[in-house]
Design a protein around this motif. Structure first.
Motif, mmCIF file in Angstrom:
data_model
loop_
_atom_site.group_PDB
_atom_site.id
_atom_site.type_symbol
_atom_site.label_atom_id
_atom_site.label_comp_id
_atom_site.label_asym_id
_atom_site.label_seq_id
_atom_site.Cartn_x
_atom_site.Cartn_y
_atom_site.Cartn_z
ATOM 1 N N HIS A 1 44.964 48.793 42.972
ATOM 2 C CA HIS A 1 44.597 47.684 43.822
ATOM 3 C C HIS A 1 43.712 48.411 45.208
ATOM 4 N N LEU B 1 37.638 41.325 44.242
ATOM 5 C CA LEU B 1 38.905 40.703 44.848
ATOM 6 C C LEU B 1 39.666 39.766 44.139
ATOM 7 N N SER C 1 38.911 38.795 52.797
ATOM 8 C CA SER C 1 39.261 39.484 51.733
ATOM 9 C C SER C 1 40.894 39.343 51.387
ATOM 10 N N ASP D 1 47.971 42.683 42.939
ATOM 11 C CA ASP D 1 48.808 42.544 43.898
ATOM 12 C C ASP D 1 50.161 41.411 43.635
ATOM 13 N N VAL E 1 42.624 37.574 48.084
ATOM 14 C CA VAL E 1 43.744 38.305 47.294
ATOM 15 C C VAL E 1 45.183 37.428 47.281
ATOM 16 N N MET F 1 42.085 42.333 42.380
ATOM 17 C CA MET F 1 42.946 43.023 43.395
ATOM 18 C C MET F 1 43.983 41.982 43.494
ATOM 19 N N GLY F 2 43.860 40.610 43.400
ATOM 20 C CA GLY F 2 44.562 39.738 43.758
ATOM 21 C C GLY F 2 45.838 39.552 42.704
#
Length: 283
Positions: free
Chosen positions: A17, A214, A33, A221, A37, A217-218
């Motif tokens: 991430h 993004l 952003s 996460d 995420v 990344m989401g």
């Protein structure tokens, strides 16, 4: 799967991430952003639970802990991004990586018995992450030159306390239902962020170009937080948050492997120390 193994999964996901953040331009709005995420992570978690036929509602007794964890997670995320904008990585990363100490203190407060050798392993992991991340540099910014160091230290410590509180509260909520606890934690963080963005009139749209990054990344996460909170019902749940702290070190190693950034001897020694601490905990 043990708490230690879940912590390693979380560390890998958060390392990827943070590595992905390097591909975002400075013009991408911070809150916008973070909103994407959190939203993607929420949809990932809700979709997975629905497909598995699990309930989406957290038990009443655990809901308050999950909501408090969501507040702490939002504070930690905002403080982390703000700290990296105000100070060099060499200063910020080791301070944020100190949160396992607080996680272990929370476990002690809840009645866990932690022998001295496990304490030493935790300290070894934190020190190793600090050395590994501390060799990285960032070009000086205007805030660095105008006394931003003090603000960076304060924000880094707030982020560390926020992450430790998120994991302690979230793992307590997850003892009843890990999936629902994670969902409510993320929903609370997203709701509060949207309210904050409306109050401060921040842009909700980060732009089309950074959207694929993004989204990835989401998902990362979402998997990471789900892994740490799922350890709440396992023995020595605090080990998941301790081991997850090596994500900063993994980010540096990924930058060395794929972006050809230089790693000094100090950083390699930090990596060895961190993994030695993990090996001790796994013994």
């Amino acid at each position: 799967m043990s708490a230690l193994g879940l912590g390693l999964i979380a560390a890998l996901c958060w390392g990827l991430h943070d590595f992905s953040v390097r591909f975002l331009k400075d013009q991408v709005p911070l809150m916008g952003s973070l909103m994407v995420v959190l939203t993607v992570g929420l949809l990932y978690e809700a979709g997975g639970m629905a497909a598995a036929g699990e309930g989406l509602l957290s038990p009443p007794g655990a809901a308050s802990y999950a909501m408090a964890a969501g507040l702490c997670y939002l504070i930690a995320g905002l403080a982390l991004y703000a700290a990296f904008r105000r100070g060099p990585v060499a200063l910020v990363a080791p301070l944020i990586a100190s949160y396992p100490i607080l996680s272990v203190l929370f476990a002690l407060w809840q009645g866990a018995e932690i022998p001295l050798w496990q304490w030493l392993a935790v300290v070894l992991i934190v020190a190793g992450v600090g050395f590994a991340a501390g060799g990285e540099t960032k070009p000086a910014t205007e805030s660095d030159e105008t006394g931003g160091g003090a603000a960076a230290v304060t924000l880094s410590l707030i982020a560390a306390a926020g992450f430790a509180s998120t994991f302690a509260l979230g793992q307590t909520a997850a003892q009843a239902d890990p999936g629902a606890a994670n969902l409510l934690t993320r929903l609370t963080a997203l709701t509060l962020l949207l309210v904050l963005m409306m109050i401060t009139r921040q842009s909700f749209w980060p732009g089309l170009k950074p959207l694929p990054i993004l989204i990835v990344m989401g998902i990362l996460d979402g998997v990471a937080l789900q892994s740490v909170l799922a350890a709440g019902s396992m023995p020595q749940a605090e080990f998941a948050s301790v081991v997850s702290s090596i994500f900063g070190m993994l980010t540096v190693v990924l930058a060395w492997a794929f972006l050809r950034e230089t790693m000094r001897l100090q950083q390699w020694l930090g990596c060895v120390a961190a993994f030695a601490g993990i090996a001790v905990l796994a013994y």
